[in-house]
Each structure stands twice: as C-alpha cells, then as structure tokens.
Design an enzyme around this catalytic site. Structure first.
Site, PDB file in Angstrom:
ATOM      1  N   ASP A  91     -32.157 111.546  57.259  1.00  0.00           N
ATOM      2  CA  ASP A  91     -33.090 110.698  57.981  1.00  0.00           C
ATOM      3  C   ASP A  91     -34.484 111.150  57.556  1.00  0.00           C
ATOM      4  O   ASP A  91     -34.640 112.228  56.961  1.00  0.00           O
ATOM      5  CB  ASP A  91     -32.863 110.891  59.477  1.00  0.00           C
ATOM      6  CG  ASP A  91     -33.888 110.163  60.321  1.00  0.00           C
ATOM      7  OD1 ASP A  91     -34.157 108.990  60.033  1.00  0.00           O
ATOM      8  OD2 ASP A  91     -34.417 110.783  61.259  1.00  0.00           O
ATOM      9  N   ASP A 123     -38.120 110.226  59.459  1.00  0.00           N
ATOM     10  CA  ASP A 123     -38.995 110.572  60.583  1.00  0.00           C
ATOM     11  C   ASP A 123     -38.256 111.466  61.575  1.00  0.00           C
ATOM     12  O   ASP A 123     -37.161 111.135  62.036  1.00  0.00           O
ATOM     13  CB  ASP A 123     -39.460 109.302  61.306  1.00  0.00           C
ATOM     14  CG  ASP A 123     -40.316 108.415  60.417  1.00  0.00           C
ATOM     15  OD1 ASP A 123     -41.258 108.934  59.803  1.00  0.00           O
ATOM     16  OD2 ASP A 123     -40.029 107.198  60.329  1.00  0.00           O
ATOM     17  N   ASP A 168     -31.989 113.274  63.645  1.00  0.00           N
ATOM     18  CA  ASP A 168     -32.511 113.861  64.887  1.00  0.00           C
ATOM     19  C   ASP A 168     -32.212 113.042  66.129  1.00  0.00           C
ATOM     20  O   ASP A 168     -32.739 113.336  67.199  1.00  0.00           O
ATOM     21  CB  ASP A 168     -34.031 114.065  64.764  1.00  0.00           C
ATOM     22  CG  ASP A 168     -34.787 112.738  64.698  1.00  0.00           C
ATOM     23  OD1 ASP A 168     -34.370 111.864  63.913  1.00  0.00           O
ATOM     24  OD2 ASP A 168     -35.790 112.583  65.416  1.00  0.00           O
TER      25      ASP A 168
END
Length: 245
Positions: A19, A21, A179
């Site tokens: 991922d 961001d 996240d």
C-alpha cells in the site's frame, strides 16, 4: 516485532506488494488537511477525524461519504477534480520528508534479498507514480497498480492479484503490506500473506482482528517478517566453513 509469527519453510514469500499512503508514505496529515479543505469548498464541514477515516478509500466513495452525496453527484466529481489539482501543491511538495523511517533502506534490503516489489493503491496510477518519484523510491519498486487500472478497487483483491501477476509470482507466495483492515481482508481474500503496519490508519486491535495478520510496529519489522521467510541466498554460503564441534 510485535505479534509477528515465525515463518516456516512452506511460507516462502517471494514478492511483497505495498500500500502507499500510511504504509510507505506518511501522507496522512497532509491528505487529511486537504480533504477537509476540499470538502469545505463544496459546503461541507468535515473534521480531521472524519477525513482520516476516508483515507485509503477510492476517491468516489471517499468524497461521497464526506459530502453525504452519491458518488456520481456533480459536487463529488468536482471535489475529486479539485483534490487532484491541489495534491501536488499540498502533498507532493514535501518530497522525501513524506517517507516513513526506514523505507528506503528497507526496500533496498528486500530487493537485495531477492524479493520482488510492487505497489497497489487506491490512488490513480499517475498520482502514485508521482508520489513515489518525489520521495525518491520509484526505482526501488516494480509495477504500480492504481485504482484506474482495475474494475473493482479495495477491498476486492483484483489490484493485488494483478500486481502479483505482473511480478510473475503466485499470490500465495506473496505478501501484501498495508495499514487498514480493508488491506488485510484484501490480502486474505487474494491468498496473500497479510502484513500490517500499526503506524498508519488502523489500530493494533483492529488489524490484529483479521486472522493470520502479521503485525509490525515499524518498517524495519516489515523487512524482518518478509526476509525471514526467504531461503538464505546461496551466495552467502560461498566460502563458509563448517563449525567445529
């Protein structure tokens, strides 16, 4: 390494898909501020907390939720265009400062360890490429799969499966590092190893709730988890002498 479980010989990870961001890039404060600004321009008062909860989602659902309107509403589409227009001035201008600690060294170490690397993100491919460029890590990762390259975005596994295919590595020999709970559920659905970082959007408790997730409190932990599941390079054995008993 908080909560990380040991890898076994049958769990060799040959590729890692990331991922962007909240995982590689610490863009969350700047993006949250930008979302609040753009929503205000469209007449909606959004808190920083509400904005943070929208990060990681495709732009349509994100602004639809923030503005309380359907994704195809004209205000939502205007907000998306405005967000993309301001992104370079509000976020990209921070350059390498956006990197989380240890990312550059960690990606380099994984490459040296023979792990294939890619990025799969809800950003458009163009926006993701631009962010990787300004942070100085574009040459460390291979394929970049953005929201615009798939029919179904997160948490559907299409983008991570495409990344694994581009790398030439089976999904079950790949890890997805993210996240959010959605990231981890996507990884599980794709039969990838779910690796969560706890310094992004998701809390430790939320991320640990997805069965089988390997928990990492730093990018150094991410590297350790993935590298530990790789066979020792043959080159490292050259010249090695057996221990005397």
């Amino acid at each position: 390494m908080r909560g990380a479980r040991a890898a076994t010989a049958s769990e060799t990870i040959r590729a890692a898909v990331f991922d962007l961001d909240g995982t590689l890039a610490n863009t969350l404060p700047a993006i949250s501020k930008l979302l609040v600004k753009v929503a205000a321009e469209q007449g909606s008062s959004v808190t920083a907390r509400q904005a943070a909860a929208a990060i990681g989602k495709p732009p349509g659902p994100a602004f639809g939720r923030l503005l309380g309107r359907p994704e195809d509403d004209s205000r939502v589409q205007t907000a998306i265009s405005r967000y993309r227009e301001l992104f370079a001035y509000e976020v990209l201008c921070q350059g390498p400062q956006l990197l989380f600690p240890g990312v550059t060294a960690g990606l380099s170490a994984l490459r040296a360890h023979g792990v294939e690397l890619a990025v799969a993100t809800s950003k458009t491919t163009r926006s993701a490429e631009a962010l990787l460029d300004v942070m100085g890590i574009r040459d460390l990762v291979g394929p970049v799969i953005g929201q615009d390259m798939v029919r179904r975005g997160k948490p559907h596994p299409e983008m991570v499966l495409r990344a694994a295919e581009r790398l030439g590595v089976p999904a079950w020999q790949s890890a997805y590092v993210g996240d959010t709970v959605g990231d981890m559920r996507m990884a599980v659905t794709a039969r990838m190893e779910p690796v969560a970082v706890t310094y992004g959007v998701g809390t430790f408790g939320e991320l640990a709730g997805v069965a089988g997730t390997r928990m990492c409190s730093s990018f150094k932990d991410v590297v350790s988890v993935i590298a530990a599941s790789r066979p020792r390079p043959a080159a490292a054995m050259v010249g090695a002498q057996p221990r005397r008993r």
